[in-house]
Design a protein around this motif. Structure first.
Motif, PDB file in Angstrom:
ATOM      1  N   ASP A   1      42.862  41.566  34.766  1.00 47.44           N
ATOM      2  CA  ASP A   1      42.297  43.136  34.503  1.00 47.44           C
ATOM      3  C   ASP A   1      42.233  43.652  36.184  1.00 47.44           C
ATOM      4  N   LEU A   2      41.250  42.860  36.558  1.00 46.03           N
ATOM      5  CA  LEU A   2      40.685  43.372  38.069  1.00 46.03           C
ATOM      6  C   LEU A   2      42.126  43.403  39.037  1.00 46.03           C
ATOM      7  N   VAL A   3      42.911  42.671  38.709  1.00 44.45           N
ATOM      8  CA  VAL A   3      44.125  42.368  39.752  1.00 44.45           C
ATOM      9  C   VAL A   3      44.958  43.843  39.495  1.00 44.45           C
ATOM     10  N   PHE A   4      45.179  44.294  38.055  1.00 42.05           N
ATOM     11  CA  PHE A   4      45.912  45.335  37.985  1.00 42.05           C
ATOM     12  C   PHE A   4      45.176  46.718  38.260  1.00 42.05           C
ATOM     13  N   ARG A   5      43.863  46.657  38.338  1.00 42.45           N
ATOM     14  CA  ARG A   5      42.975  47.938  38.542  1.00 42.45           C
ATOM     15  C   ARG A   5      43.163  48.153  40.118  1.00 42.45           C
ATOM     16  N   GLU A   6      43.253  46.773  40.927  1.00 42.01           N
ATOM     17  CA  GLU A   6      43.357  46.897  42.526  1.00 42.01           C
ATOM     18  C   GLU A   6      44.603  47.239  42.826  1.00 42.01           C
ATOM     19  N   LEU A   7      45.700  46.941  42.129  1.00 41.25           N
ATOM     20  CA  LEU A   7      47.104  47.494  42.345  1.00 41.25           C
ATOM     21  C   LEU A   7      47.614  48.803  41.864  1.00 41.25           C
ATOM     22  N   GLN A   8      46.559  49.541  41.121  1.00 39.79           N
ATOM     23  CA  GLN A   8      46.891  50.610  40.595  1.00 39.79           C
ATOM     24  C   GLN A   8      47.569  51.616  41.610  1.00 39.79           C
ATOM     25  N   GLU A   9      46.871  51.997  42.593  1.00 33.62           N
ATOM     26  CA  GLU A   9      47.431  52.968  43.527  1.00 33.62           C
ATOM     27  C   GLU A   9      48.586  52.579  43.979  1.00 33.62           C
ATOM     28  N   GLU A  10      48.969  51.557  44.495  1.00 30.89           N
ATOM     29  CA  GLU A  10      50.187  50.844  45.059  1.00 30.89           C
ATOM     30  C   GLU A  10      51.465  51.095  44.077  1.00 30.89           C
ATOM     31  N   LEU A  11      51.034  50.500  42.830  1.00 35.89           N
ATOM     32  CA  LEU A  11      52.012  50.737  41.512  1.00 35.89           C
ATOM     33  C   LEU A  11      52.581  52.082  41.429  1.00 35.89           C
ATOM     34  N   SER A  12      51.670  53.042  41.436  1.00 34.22           N
ATOM     35  CA  SER A  12      52.084  54.330  41.351  1.00 34.22           C
ATOM     36  C   SER A  12      52.977  54.905  42.171  1.00 34.22           C
ATOM     37  N   GLY A  13      53.325  54.199  43.254  1.00 35.56           N
ATOM     38  CA  GLY A  13      54.359  54.580  44.206  1.00 35.56           C
ATOM     39  C   GLY A  13      55.689  53.880  44.124  1.00 35.56           C
ATOM     40  N   LEU A  14      55.628  52.964  43.204  1.00 38.14           N
ATOM     41  CA  LEU A  14      57.100  52.220  42.976  1.00 38.14           C
ATOM     42  C   LEU A  14      57.690  52.282  41.574  1.00 38.14           C
ATOM     43  N   SER A  15      58.819  52.224  41.669  1.00 35.78           N
ATOM     44  CA  SER A  15      59.523  52.176  40.538  1.00 35.78           C
ATOM     45  C   SER A  15      60.059  50.695  40.119  1.00 35.78           C
ATOM     46  N   SER A  16      60.081  49.909  40.891  1.00 31.19           N
ATOM     47  CA  SER A  16      60.510  48.511  40.768  1.00 31.19           C
ATOM     48  C   SER A  16      59.787  47.434  41.845  1.00 31.19           C
ATOM     49  N   GLY A  17      59.672  46.195  41.373  1.00 29.87           N
ATOM     50  CA  GLY A  17      59.227  45.345  42.202  1.00 29.87           C
ATOM     51  C   GLY A  17      58.537  44.036  41.436  1.00 29.87           C
ATOM     52  N   THR A  18      57.747  43.234  41.905  1.00 30.85           N
ATOM     53  CA  THR A  18      57.382  41.983  41.365  1.00 30.85           C
ATOM     54  C   THR A  18      56.106  42.012  41.410  1.00 30.85           C
ATOM     55  N   VAL A  19      55.103  41.996  40.613  1.00 30.73           N
ATOM     56  CA  VAL A  19      53.547  41.682  40.813  1.00 30.73           C
ATOM     57  C   VAL A  19      53.548  40.095  40.582  1.00 30.73           C
ATOM     58  N   PHE A  20      52.718  39.543  41.732  1.00 30.68           N
ATOM     59  CA  PHE A  20      52.419  38.092  41.615  1.00 30.68           C
ATOM     60  C   PHE A  20      51.055  37.880  41.491  1.00 30.68           C
ATOM     61  N   VAL A  21      50.700  36.690  40.918  1.00 31.41           N
ATOM     62  CA  VAL A  21      49.183  36.192  40.730  1.00 31.41           C
ATOM     63  C   VAL A  21      49.352  34.648  41.229  1.00 31.41           C
ATOM     64  N   GLN A  22      48.563  34.107  42.064  1.00 32.43           N
ATOM     65  CA  GLN A  22      48.516  32.605  42.321  1.00 32.43           C
ATOM     66  C   GLN A  22      47.164  32.292  41.739  1.00 32.43           C
ATOM     67  N   ILE A  23      47.260  31.388  40.932  1.00 29.21           N
ATOM     68  CA  ILE A  23      46.210  30.781  40.241  1.00 29.21           C
ATOM     69  C   ILE A  23      45.803  29.189  40.418  1.00 29.21           C
ATOM     70  N   ARG A  24      44.656  28.745  40.711  1.00 29.02           N
ATOM     71  CA  ARG A  24      44.243  27.616  41.109  1.00 29.02           C
ATOM     72  C   ARG A  24      43.073  27.467  40.536  1.00 29.02           C
ATOM     73  N   ASN A  25      42.739  26.254  39.554  1.00 29.05           N
ATOM     74  CA  ASN A  25      41.791  26.025  38.887  1.00 29.05           C
ATOM     75  C   ASN A  25      41.266  27.216  37.863  1.00 29.05           C
ATOM     76  N   ASN A  26      42.338  27.528  37.580  1.00 29.49           N
ATOM     77  CA  ASN A  26      42.124  28.853  36.534  1.00 29.49           C
ATOM     78  C   ASN A  26      41.472  30.083  37.188  1.00 29.49           C
ATOM     79  N   THR A  27      41.736  30.096  38.453  1.00 29.93           N
ATOM     80  CA  THR A  27      41.065  31.346  39.288  1.00 29.93           C
ATOM     81  C   THR A  27      42.152  31.842  40.037  1.00 29.93           C
TER      82      THR A  27
END
Length: 136
Positions: free
Chosen positions: A14-40
């Motif tokens: 949820d925090l990731v998507f809130r942080e990316l909100q402004e950047e996403l508002s200027g895009l019509s396509s792409g790939t959001v990625f999250v890298q996870i280590r120890n469930n973090t």
């Protein structure tokens, strides 16, 4: 102050998507990625799809993802966490595009394992089994 590892993976997403909100508002396509280590979640971001260049310049995307589409995107990302089983290290990618005014999202879950950790665990288990046999 809370540490990241004290938050559930869903709350971190949820925090990731809130942080990316402004950047996403200027895009019509792409790939959001999250890298996870120890469930973090550590590193996260957006891989922008190639910019269309014509006549020696690039054209700017006029419209990106709307607020309601971003909300749907975030909910889909949270829903996708239900398909993550057992693994604690890896990456989740969300390829997105606006097609005919609708948001299309494909999620890819990638688990990562470390052979060194497996070997250490295997050695410990073998040692524990031999110790059990010796004590019996």
């Amino acid at each position: 102050m809370l540490k990241t590892e004290q938050l559930s993976l869903a709350r971190q997403m949820d925090l990731v998507f809130r942080e990316l909100q402004e950047e996403l508002s200027g895009l019509s396509s792409g790939t959001v990625f999250v890298q996870i280590r120890n469930n973090t979640i550590g590193k996260f971001g957006i891989r922008h799809h190639p910019l269309a260049g014509r006549g020696g310049g690039f054209t700017e995307v006029k419209e990106g993802i709307t607020e309601s589409q971003q909300s749907s995107f975030r909910l889909m990302a949270l829903e996708s966490l239900k398909y993550k089983r057992r693994w604690t290290h890896g990456e989740i990618s969300y390829e997105f595009a606006i097609r005919q005014g609708k948001l299309i999202v494909d999620a890819t879950l990638e688990s990562n394992y470390n052979m060194a950790n497996l070997m250490i665990r295997s050695t410990r288990n073998a040692y524990a089994e031999s110790a059990d046999q010796f004590l019996s």
